[in-house]
Motif scaffolding. Structure first.
Motif: not given
Length: 359
Positions: A96-106, A297-310
């Motif tokens: 979700y965060h990756q898609n949000q980053i991509a769509s907002n970047t576009q 915002f979504h970059t920070l949330e992505l990093e947080n989710s990736e850390e939690r997943l790891a």
């Protein structure tokens, strides 16, 4: 001889079995779990406990191992289910965060391009407004100059017509019998007026010459008729000239009226366009700023989710290792129990001797 050989074979087999039993029990005793179990068996044997109770002890230990493994299997199954659910949720969050980053970047990049176009449009529009205003001022000044010129030229024509009419009246009075001496003062004023005229010098020169000859050579009817005819022709030319200039003035005025309306309408359109572009540019800047904020915002949330997943994966890896290690330990412990049960059942005396002899 045959009896002696058979006896030797039995003794050899018995000794081999005794050595094998002692080796196996020594291996079991070397294991911490095996040592504890052997100590428990030793206590039972020292208390002269029947062999079946020793087996019951071992059965109880084995049953405990099975129950522990079942409990551990159940706990690990729950851990696995929970882990899979958490990992699935975190992977969805990451996607979700990756898609949000991509769509907002576009959105940000597309809007930056659109903003550049809008800024160029408003630059051109501002220049068009300036050009429109400059054109209006220039054309208005030209029109005003045209009108002023027309007024001046028409006034000059009217002055000449008035002079021609005065000359015609003078000639008429002379034709009706008035003496030149009676009209001399009017003649002199009129002659000076015609001579001082600078707008129609060539047109008036024949009149001036005729009036001068009239004053010099005297009045005669033929000369008066000729002058009257000349004055009539000149007056007609002046009236035609005035009409022509009036026609030009009317056409120029009509053209300016139409053109000024066009310029005013174009100015209104350009000003409105500029206002629309200003709103559009501000909206585009807001969109870019919002998109950038969401990207951060979504970059920070992505990093947080990736850390939690790891972290979750690391936790599950530890739990899996613990499960596998403890399962292997219980398997080994169950094997020890099985081997002891075998020795208790088949080789009780040898086992008892080994247990009694151990420290």
């Amino acid at each position: 001889m045959q009896k002696i050989a058979l006896l030797a074979l039995v003794l050899a087999v018995t000794a081999a079995k005794f050595i094998d039993t002692h080796t196996t029990l020594a291996q079991i005793n070397a294991d911490p779990f095996g040592h504890v179990v052997l100590s428990a068996i030793k206590a039972h044997l020292q208390a002269s406990t029947p062999a079946n109770e020793v087996n019951m002890l071992l059965n109880g230990v084995g049953a405990g191992l099975v129950q522990d493994q079942n409990d551990h299997d159940h706990a690990f199954e729950l851990d696995t289910t929970t882990n899979n659910r958490i990992v699935e949720d975190l992977e969805k969050e990451i996607l979700y965060h990756q898609n949000q980053i991509a769509s907002n970047t576009q959105l940000r990049d597309d809007t930056i391009e659109a903003l550049a176009v809008s800024e160029e449009d408003i630059r051109v529009t501002i220049q068009d407004i300036a050009n429109n205003e400059a054109t209006y001022a220039r054309e208005e000044a030209t029109r005003n100059q045209q009108h002023e010129t027309f007024v001046a030229k028409v006034a000059a024509i009217d002055d000449v017509i008035d002079a021609i009419d005065e000359a015609a009246k003078l000639i008429q009075h002379l034709s009706l019998g008035a003496s030149f001496a009676q009209l001399k003062s009017k003649y002199e004023v009129l002659h000076k007026k015609l001579s001082d005229n600078t707008s129609h010098t060539a047109l008036l020169q024949p009149v001036i010459t005729a009036l001068t000859e009239l004053a010099t050579h005297g009045v005669n009817q033929k000369a008066l008729t000729k002058i009257a005819q000349l004055l009539s022709e000149i007056r007609q030319q002046l009236v035609q000239e005035k009409a022509a200039k009036t026609d030009v003035e009317d056409r120029q005025a009509a053209h300016w009226a139409e053109f000024s309306v066009h310029l005013s309408n174009e100015h209104t359109r350009l000003v409105e366009r500029k206002a629309q572009l200003e709103v559009q540019i501000q909206e585009q800047k807001d969109t870019i700023e919002d998109a950038q904020s969401w990207i951060e915002f979504h970059t920070l949330e992505l990093e947080n989710s990736e850390e939690r997943l790891a972290g979750q994966q690391a936790w599950y890896a530890v739990q899996s290792e613990i499960y596998e290690t403890q399962t292997a330990e219980r398997t080994a412990q169950q094997e020890i129990v099985d081997r002891l049960q075998e020795h208790i059942s088949e080789k009780l005396s040898t086992t008892a001797q080994f247990i009694a002899s151990r420290n």
